[in-house]
Design a protein around this motif. Structure first.
Motif, PDB file in Angstrom:
ATOM      1  N   ARG A   7      37.895  42.382  29.814  1.00 50.75           N
ATOM      2  CA  ARG A   7      37.104  41.087  31.258  1.00 50.75           C
ATOM      3  C   ARG A   7      38.781  41.029  32.142  1.00 50.75           C
ATOM      4  NH1 ARG A   7      32.491  40.801  30.619  1.00 50.75           N
ATOM      5  NH2 ARG A   7      30.780  40.623  28.914  1.00 50.75           N
ATOM      6  N   MET A   8      39.994  40.159  31.531  1.00 52.31           N
ATOM      7  CA  MET A   8      40.974  40.122  32.742  1.00 52.31           C
ATOM      8  C   MET A   8      41.771  41.579  32.616  1.00 52.31           C
ATOM      9  SD  MET A   8      42.683  37.575  33.766  1.00 52.31           S
ATOM     10  CE  MET A   8      42.233  36.272  33.229  1.00 52.31           C
ATOM     11  N   GLU A   9      41.853  42.553  31.782  1.00 57.16           N
ATOM     12  CA  GLU A   9      42.243  43.520  31.887  1.00 57.16           C
ATOM     13  C   GLU A   9      41.044  44.709  33.298  1.00 57.16           C
ATOM     14  OE1 GLU A   9      45.401  46.205  31.623  1.00 57.16           O
ATOM     15  OE2 GLU A   9      45.398  44.743  30.961  1.00 57.16           O
ATOM     16  N   LEU A  10      40.562  44.200  33.378  1.00 57.04           N
ATOM     17  CA  LEU A  10      39.126  44.772  34.351  1.00 57.04           C
ATOM     18  C   LEU A  10      39.157  44.143  35.659  1.00 57.04           C
ATOM     19  CD1 LEU A  10      36.719  47.112  34.954  1.00 57.04           C
ATOM     20  CD2 LEU A  10      35.516  45.065  34.215  1.00 57.04           C
ATOM     21  N   ILE A  11      39.695  43.172  35.358  1.00 55.38           N
ATOM     22  CA  ILE A  11      39.549  42.056  36.807  1.00 55.38           C
ATOM     23  C   ILE A  11      41.047  42.540  37.528  1.00 55.38           C
ATOM     24  CG2 ILE A  11      40.581  39.982  38.257  1.00 55.38           C
ATOM     25  CD1 ILE A  11      38.709  39.262  35.961  1.00 55.38           C
ATOM     26  N   LYS A  12      42.500  42.569  36.634  1.00 60.54           N
ATOM     27  CA  LYS A  12      42.806  42.900  37.373  1.00 60.54           C
ATOM     28  C   LYS A  12      43.319  44.944  37.812  1.00 60.54           C
ATOM     29  CE  LYS A  12      46.464  40.509  33.983  1.00 60.54           C
ATOM     30  NZ  LYS A  12      47.825  40.517  33.399  1.00 60.54           N
ATOM     31  N   LEU A  13      42.501  45.446  37.344  1.00 65.55           N
ATOM     32  CA  LEU A  13      42.558  47.009  37.507  1.00 65.55           C
ATOM     33  C   LEU A  13      41.967  47.165  38.434  1.00 65.55           C
ATOM     34  CD1 LEU A  13      43.501  49.282  35.555  1.00 65.55           C
ATOM     35  CD2 LEU A  13      41.334  50.062  34.767  1.00 65.55           C
ATOM     36  N   ARG A  14      40.804  46.463  38.832  1.00 67.85           N
ATOM     37  CA  ARG A  14      39.999  46.646  39.982  1.00 67.85           C
ATOM     38  C   ARG A  14      40.817  46.098  41.332  1.00 67.85           C
ATOM     39  NH1 ARG A  14      34.345  44.080  37.643  1.00 67.85           N
ATOM     40  NH2 ARG A  14      33.636  46.330  37.638  1.00 67.85           N
ATOM     41  N   ARG A  15      41.769  45.148  40.673  1.00 67.78           N
ATOM     42  CA  ARG A  15      43.270  44.953  41.605  1.00 67.78           C
ATOM     43  C   ARG A  15      44.076  46.147  42.337  1.00 67.78           C
ATOM     44  NH1 ARG A  15      44.245  38.466  39.601  1.00 67.78           N
ATOM     45  NH2 ARG A  15      42.831  37.589  40.843  1.00 67.78           N
ATOM     46  N   ARG A  16      44.245  46.274  41.620  1.00 66.71           N
ATOM     47  CA  ARG A  16      44.933  47.687  41.472  1.00 66.71           C
ATOM     48  C   ARG A  16      44.737  48.375  42.480  1.00 66.71           C
ATOM     49  NH1 ARG A  16      47.348  48.642  35.836  1.00 66.71           N
ATOM     50  NH2 ARG A  16      47.975  50.944  37.188  1.00 66.71           N
ATOM     51  N   ILE A  17      43.282  48.851  42.157  1.00 63.79           N
ATOM     52  CA  ILE A  17      42.399  50.227  42.673  1.00 63.79           C
ATOM     53  C   ILE A  17      42.102  49.792  44.037  1.00 63.79           C
ATOM     54  CG2 ILE A  17      40.774  50.981  42.778  1.00 63.79           C
ATOM     55  CD1 ILE A  17      40.422  50.367  39.737  1.00 63.79           C
ATOM     56  N   ALA A  18      42.439  48.650  44.261  1.00 61.16           N
ATOM     57  CA  ALA A  18      41.861  48.285  45.837  1.00 61.16           C
ATOM     58  C   ALA A  18      42.946  48.821  46.390  1.00 61.16           C
ATOM     59  CB  ALA A  18      41.408  46.333  45.891  1.00 61.16           C
ATOM     60  N   MET A  19      44.184  47.941  45.546  1.00 62.82           N
ATOM     61  CA  MET A  19      45.219  47.987  46.855  1.00 62.82           C
ATOM     62  C   MET A  19      46.180  49.054  46.204  1.00 62.82           C
ATOM     63  SD  MET A  19      47.887  44.827  45.008  1.00 62.82           S
ATOM     64  CE  MET A  19      49.177  45.671  45.247  1.00 62.82           C
ATOM     65  N   ALA A  20      45.551  50.092  45.346  1.00 60.95           N
ATOM     66  CA  ALA A  20      46.321  51.499  45.373  1.00 60.95           C
ATOM     67  C   ALA A  20      45.063  52.429  46.972  1.00 60.95           C
ATOM     68  CB  ALA A  20      45.845  52.287  44.403  1.00 60.95           C
ATOM     69  N   LYS A  21      43.621  52.068  46.981  1.00 64.84           N
ATOM     70  CA  LYS A  21      42.824  52.563  47.910  1.00 64.84           C
ATOM     71  C   LYS A  21      43.851  51.996  49.153  1.00 64.84           C
ATOM     72  CE  LYS A  21      39.098  53.357  45.374  1.00 64.84           C
ATOM     73  NZ  LYS A  21      37.530  52.940  45.226  1.00 64.84           N
ATOM     74  N   LYS A  22      44.072  51.256  49.595  1.00 63.35           N
ATOM     75  CA  LYS A  22      44.135  50.786  50.796  1.00 63.35           C
ATOM     76  C   LYS A  22      45.342  51.607  51.434  1.00 63.35           C
ATOM     77  CE  LYS A  22      45.932  46.206  53.754  1.00 63.35           C
ATOM     78  NZ  LYS A  22      45.707  44.902  53.135  1.00 63.35           N
ATOM     79  N   GLY A  23      46.461  51.235  50.117  1.00 60.90           N
ATOM     80  CA  GLY A  23      47.792  51.499  50.895  1.00 60.90           C
ATOM     81  C   GLY A  23      47.554  53.636  50.419  1.00 60.90           C
ATOM     82  N   HIS A  24      46.376  54.022  50.188  1.00 66.28           N
ATOM     83  CA  HIS A  24      46.390  55.512  50.180  1.00 66.28           C
ATOM     84  C   HIS A  24      45.352  55.915  51.794  1.00 66.28           C
ATOM     85  CE1 HIS A  24      43.021  58.464  50.428  1.00 66.28           C
ATOM     86  NE2 HIS A  24      44.149  59.544  49.525  1.00 66.28           N
TER      87      HIS A  24
END
Length: 209
Positions: A7-24
């Motif tokens: 679950r911790m890895e999933l939370i980190k991954l979702r944060r990274r996805i959100a940041m990547a989408k914002k950067g995109h």
């Protein structure tokens, strides 16, 4: 897939996805802004280049007339008497994060008194030819500045497009696939835990009976 289904890895991954989408999204805005800026400058470049071509034609025509009026040798000696080269300094300006050159130049065109050749022994044709070539040099320097700006903008547009495409078609899809994999694994483990707990409960009830 080489990710830890926690679950911790999933939370980190979702944060990274959100940041990547914002950067995109920001990079797409930058790309679109650069393209608009490029198109605006390109329109100016067309006018500047057309003017330079016109200046070149006028200078060639006036030079031919001057050589016909005063002779080739006289015109060449006047050309050799010009000792001072055009002077300019390079400065920089920022266009949406792209540093482009700005040529700060002294105007090449001079008055008759400022020229280094004797005006008494020359015809008006020579003066007109000299003036035409001074105007041509000014136009060439202006074209050099705007062409360098366009080249730098093209390079930055290409770099930004590559980053946008990398995020859109590789980085974000791979992270989303990893998130789906972790979610699936976690749900699978939850189902297994529920089944295991039911079995334990059933055995306990049987034992108590």
């Amino acid at each position: 897939m080489d990710v830890q289904p926690t679950r911790m890895e999933l939370i980190k991954l979702r944060r990274r996805i959100a940041m990547a989408k914002k950067g995109h999204a920001l990079l797409k805005m930058k790309r679109d802004g650069l393209i608009m800026e490029f198109r605006t400058i390109l329109e100016d470049a067309k006018k500047v280049i057309d003017e330079m071509v016109q200046r070149y034609r006028e200078a060639q025509e006036k030079l031919a007339l001057a050589m016909a009026a005063d002779g080739v040798i006289a015109v060449k000696s006047i050309a050799l008497s010009v000792e001072k080269s055009p002077t300019f300094t390079l400065k920089r300006k920022n266009i949406m994060g792209v540093v482009v050159p700005v040529i700060k130049r002294e105007v090449v065109r001079k008055s008759l008194a400022e020229r280094n050749y004797g005006i008494i022994g020359t015809s008006a044709r020579v003066d007109e030819a000299v003036e035409a070539y001074e105007a041509l040099i000014d136009a060439i320097l202006e074209v050099a500045e705007i062409e360098t700006t366009l080249k730098k903008l093209i390079d930055e547009i290409e770099r930004t497009k590559r980053r946008v495409n990398a995020l859109e078609f590789k980085v974000i899809p791979e992270m989303e696939e990893a998130a789906r994999y972790i979610t699936f694994k976690l749900e699978e483990m939850d189902r297994e835990n529920i089944i295991r707990l039911k079995k334990i409960k059933s055995k306990k009830e049987q034992a108590e009976a």
